[in-house]
Design a protein around this motif. Structure first.
Motif, short mmCIF file in Angstrom:
data_model
loop_
_atom_site.label_atom_id
_atom_site.label_comp_id
_atom_site.label_asym_id
_atom_site.label_seq_id
_atom_site.Cartn_x
_atom_site.Cartn_y
_atom_site.Cartn_z
N ALA A 14 1.06 -1.27 -0.02
CA ALA A 14 -0.06 0.24 -0.05
C ALA A 14 0.76 1.17 -0.06
CB ALA A 14 -0.94 -0.10 1.18
N ILE A 15 1.88 1.20 0.88
CA ILE A 15 2.80 2.39 0.71
C ILE A 15 3.42 2.67 -0.45
CG2 ILE A 15 4.82 3.15 2.04
CD1 ILE A 15 3.75 2.02 4.74
N PHE A 41 -0.57 -2.30 -6.24
CA PHE A 41 -2.05 -2.03 -5.66
C PHE A 41 -2.90 -3.25 -6.06
CE2 PHE A 41 -6.28 -0.07 -5.58
CZ PHE A 41 -5.96 0.50 -4.23
N PHE A 42 -2.71 -3.76 -7.25
CA PHE A 42 -3.38 -4.99 -7.47
C PHE A 42 -2.99 -6.17 -6.90
CE2 PHE A 42 -4.80 -2.44 -11.59
CZ PHE A 42 -5.64 -1.85 -10.95
N ILE A 43 -1.66 -6.18 -6.93
CA ILE A 43 -1.07 -7.50 -6.28
C ILE A 43 -1.64 -7.43 -4.70
CG2 ILE A 43 1.24 -8.36 -5.22
CD1 ILE A 43 2.50 -7.30 -7.75
N LEU A 44 -1.93 -6.34 -4.08
CA LEU A 44 -2.21 -6.15 -2.65
C LEU A 44 -3.53 -6.82 -2.45
CD1 LEU A 44 -2.32 -4.92 0.36
CD2 LEU A 44 -3.25 -2.84 -0.95
N TYR A 51 -14.07 -6.42 2.67
CA TYR A 51 -14.42 -5.19 2.04
C TYR A 51 -13.70 -4.30 3.13
CZ TYR A 51 -17.72 -6.68 -1.29
OH TYR A 51 -18.57 -6.99 -2.48
N ARG A 52 -13.75 -4.64 4.44
CA ARG A 52 -13.02 -3.80 5.60
C ARG A 52 -11.53 -3.74 5.29
NH1 ARG A 52 -13.15 -4.46 11.99
NH2 ARG A 52 -12.39 -2.26 12.38
N GLU A 53 -10.99 -4.68 5.26
CA GLU A 53 -9.71 -4.75 4.62
C GLU A 53 -9.20 -4.11 3.66
OE1 GLU A 53 -5.91 -8.08 5.47
OE2 GLU A 53 -7.98 -8.89 4.95
N SER A 54 -9.71 -4.21 2.69
CA SER A 54 -9.41 -3.38 1.26
C SER A 54 -9.63 -2.08 1.61
CB SER A 54 -10.49 -3.93 0.04
OG SER A 54 -11.86 -3.73 0.33
N ILE A 60 -4.78 3.66 3.18
CA ILE A 60 -3.15 3.89 3.44
C ILE A 60 -2.55 4.34 2.30
CG2 ILE A 60 -1.03 2.87 3.85
CD1 ILE A 60 -2.57 1.13 6.08
N ALA A 61 -2.89 3.68 1.16
CA ALA A 61 -2.31 3.97 -0.25
C ALA A 61 -2.71 5.27 -0.65
CB ALA A 61 -2.46 2.76 -1.22
#
Length: 77
Positions: A14-15, A41-44, A51-54, A60-61
């Motif tokens: 994300a960073i 970002f897509f690998i993440l 949904y909450r984690e995404s 963050i990103a």
């Protein structure tokens, strides 16, 4: 992969994505990074569950991205 290692990887991706997106805007002449910044970002999202984690890792990103883009415009100076 264990939970803490997985969390560190997700935060790192994300960073990385946020920094790469931020560096693709002026005053830097690296606009090509805008397309490449979505790769981590897509690998993440291969590692994210729910949904909450995404939403958390997207926040963050894009928070990092926002900090970098607002800074050069004079938002913090």
């Amino acid at each position: 992969m264990n939970s803490s290692g997985s969390t560190k990887l997700k935060i790192s991706l994300a960073i990385l994505s946020g920094v790469m997106l931020g560096l693709s805007f002026p005053p830097f002449e690296t606009g090509v990074l805008a397309a490449a910044a979505f790769v981590p970002f897509f690998i993440l999202f291969d590692y994210v569950e729910g949904y909450r984690e995404s939403l958390l890792y997207s926040y963050i990103a894009f928070f990092i991205f926002n900090l970098l883009t607002v800074y050069w415009a004079g938002g913090f100076t």
